[in-house]
Design an enzyme around this catalytic site. Structure first.
Site, PDB file in Angstrom:
ATOM      1  N   HIS A   1      65.404 -13.622  79.125  1.00  0.00           N
ATOM      2  CA  HIS A   1      66.601 -12.785  78.952  1.00  0.00           C
ATOM      3  C   HIS A   1      66.534 -11.705  80.027  1.00  0.00           C
ATOM      4  O   HIS A   1      65.440 -11.296  80.436  1.00  0.00           O
ATOM      5  CB  HIS A   1      66.613 -12.022  77.630  1.00  0.00           C
ATOM      6  CG  HIS A   1      66.428 -12.828  76.376  1.00  0.00           C
ATOM      7  ND1 HIS A   1      65.219 -13.298  75.951  1.00  0.00           N
ATOM      8  CD2 HIS A   1      67.324 -13.185  75.423  1.00  0.00           C
ATOM      9  CE1 HIS A   1      65.375 -13.936  74.801  1.00  0.00           C
ATOM     10  NE2 HIS A   1      66.633 -13.880  74.454  1.00  0.00           N
TER      11      HIS A   1
ATOM     12  N   ASP B   1      64.059  -9.014  79.275  1.00  0.00           N
ATOM     13  CA  ASP B   1      62.623  -9.343  79.355  1.00  0.00           C
ATOM     14  C   ASP B   1      62.063  -9.009  80.724  1.00  0.00           C
ATOM     15  O   ASP B   1      60.896  -8.655  80.861  1.00  0.00           O
ATOM     16  CB  ASP B   1      62.370 -10.845  79.159  1.00  0.00           C
ATOM     17  CG  ASP B   1      63.036 -11.411  77.936  1.00  0.00           C
ATOM     18  OD1 ASP B   1      63.241 -10.655  76.972  1.00  0.00           O
ATOM     19  OD2 ASP B   1      63.352 -12.625  77.946  1.00  0.00           O
TER      20      ASP B   1
HETATM   21  C1  XLS Z   1      65.780 -15.737  68.457  1.00  0.00           C
HETATM   22  C2  XLS Z   1      66.173 -16.715  69.455  1.00  0.00           C
HETATM   23  C3  XLS Z   1      66.241 -16.225  70.897  1.00  0.00           C
HETATM   24  C4  XLS Z   1      66.959 -17.206  71.774  1.00  0.00           C
HETATM   25  C5  XLS Z   1      67.369 -16.654  73.106  1.00  0.00           C
HETATM   26  O1  XLS Z   1      65.528 -16.066  67.302  1.00  0.00           O
HETATM   27  O2  XLS Z   1      65.294 -17.795  69.341  1.00  0.00           O
HETATM   28  O3  XLS Z   1      64.987 -15.917  71.382  1.00  0.00           O
HETATM   29  O4  XLS Z   1      66.203 -18.355  71.987  1.00  0.00           O
HETATM   30  O5  XLS Z   1      68.148 -15.531  73.004  1.00  0.00           O
END
Ligand code: XLS
Ligand code: CA
Ligand code: CA
Length: 439
Positions: A99, A102
């Protein structure tokens, strides 16, 4: 400089190896059903869990101390880039996923945030080129910042909708710049807390409007990634609109988005929705929408998203079975370890042991699934179980030649009572055990 000086490159050493820094099952070049394991699995590391999570939980502070923690925000982000590529190279994993939040610190304004992102994206690109590692997918974090308190695309506040749109725009550009093969939309705050104050119709229409804008902009800039919706029923929001695969597909269908999106199915989200992982994969596959997977595992004794590294061979086998049965396998998608080490596994080396465990669980699952297919263990049973539809009245039903009237006529002329046969499910489960233990 090395972030993981005590970790060697992880190689396949086979089952008899006692070396914890080795793969027992994942042999990238081994051919299974005509493709190498590397091609089947397209493994990816999730940036957020591996480089950002530190073991914080609602009752306690982080337990993991990483070498980059003491650096200033932008330097910390740069160090994480280097650590990411060192980890990918040492694990022999070809892809990663992230993301915006991140990889780069958020600034006071959108312009400042985008500037930070640009600095880090340049570094990510340089490291991708130097190592040959690739971006499986990127996405925008539209859930952490307090502005998303009421949702992003589904917020009651149009200012937030606009901010979300601007963020998605930037991340589509980043995806293009880094050659992302997919782009994910996960709506952690797209849902509602109470219907008492919610205009569900407007919120869903707005969500669709945002996705159409994203499709249009990707076309405009020539970003050819596969778009993925990631279903999840709840957490953080009490009810999330993309509840499960079937719900997400209905939404895509209704809003004319079905041709532009596939699904990113996550194991732990499936179980939170009251389904098995293989159920969600089957629903996606039957609708031509199996795009990618987030490989992890929940805990059946806990009702939340624990995102554990997968080790359950039954689940990985049945998941790989659905992927092998899918037209084109995992396609442009991959097996992304959206998983975090437990709070009690706080040392740097645990990041490697966790990925090794997950990767071997998927490699083992791949081999077992291939054997199930080659030996027609399930296909044979299913063929036999539905054989009443290959001849006689069953063949007429399937061919569309039957009506309520013709079927009544048929029943009235039958002399014998209906006979059903046993499922022999226990026998089949024992056969599944044998396959899993034999590979
Ligand atoms: C959260 C989600 C997230 C998605 C991406 O539960 O898994 O991490 O994979 O935004
Ligand atoms: Ca996920
Ligand atoms: Ca999850």
């Amino acid at each position: 400089m090395s972030f993981f000086p005590n970790v060697p490159e992880i190689k396949y050493e086979g089952r008899s190896s006692k070396n914890p820094f080795s793969y027992k099952h994942y042999n990238p070049q081994e051919v299974v059903l005509g493709k190498t394991m590397e091609e089947h699995l397209r493994l990816a590391v999730a940036y957020w869990h591996t480089f950002n999570a530190n073991g914080t939980d609602p009752f306690g502070a982080g337990t993991a101390v990483r070498s980059w923690d003491s650096l200033s925000p932008l330097d910390r982000s740069k160090a994480r880039v280097e650590a990411n590529f060192e980890l990918l190279v040492k694990l022999g994993v070809p892809f990663y996923a992230f993301h915006d939040a991140d990889v780069a610190p958020e600034g006071a304004t959108l312009a400042e945030t985008n500037k930070n992102i640009d600095v880090i994206v340049a570094k990510l690109k340089e490291f991708q080129q130097a190592t040959g590692k690739k971006l499986l997918w990127n996405t925008a974090n539209l859930f952490t910042n307090p502005r998303y308190v009421h949702g992003a695309s589904t917020s009651n506040n149009a200012e937030v909708f606009a901010y979300s749109a601007a963020t998605i725009k930037k991340m589509l550009e980043v995806g293009k710049e880094l050659g992302a093969e997919n782009y994910v939309f996960w709506g952690g705050r797209e849902g509602y807390e109470s219907l008492l104050n919610t205009d569900m119709g407007l919120e869903l229409d707005n969500l669709a409007r945002m996705l159409h804008m994203a499709v249009d902009y990707a076309k405009e800039i020539g970003f050819g990634a596969q778009f993925l919706i990631e279903p999840k029923p709840k957490e953080p929001t009490k009810h999330q609109y993309d509840f499960d695969a079937a719900t997400a597909l209905q939404f895509l269908q209704k809003y004319g988005l079905k041709d532009y999106f596939k699904l990113n199915i996550e194991a732990n989200h499936a179980t939170l929705a009251g389904h098995t992982f293989e159920h969600e994969l089957r629903v996606a596959r039957l609708n031509g929408a199996l795009g990618s997977i987030d490989a992890n595992q929940g805990d059946y004794l806990l009702g939340w998203d624990t995102d554990e590294f997968p080790f359950d061979l039954y689940s990985t086998t049945l998941a790989m079975y659905e992927i092998l049965k899918n037209d084109g396998g995992i396609g442009k998608g991959g097996v992304n370890f959206d998983a975090k080490v437990r709070r009690t596994s706080f040392e740097d080396e645990d990041l490697f042991f966790a990925h090794i465990a997950g990767i071997d669980a998927y490699a083992h699952g791949l081999k077992a699934a291939a054997k199930l297919i080659e030996e027609r263990v399930l296909d044979g049973v299913i063929e036999e179980r539905y054989s009443s539809y290959s001849s006689g009245i069953g063949a007429d039903i399937v061919a569309g030649k039957a009506s309520l009237k013709s079927l009544e006529q048929y029943v009235l002329t039958q002399q014998q009572p209906i006979v059903n046969r046993s499922n022999r499910l226990e026998q089949l489960r024992a056969a599944l055990n044998e396959v899993i233990f034999s590979v």
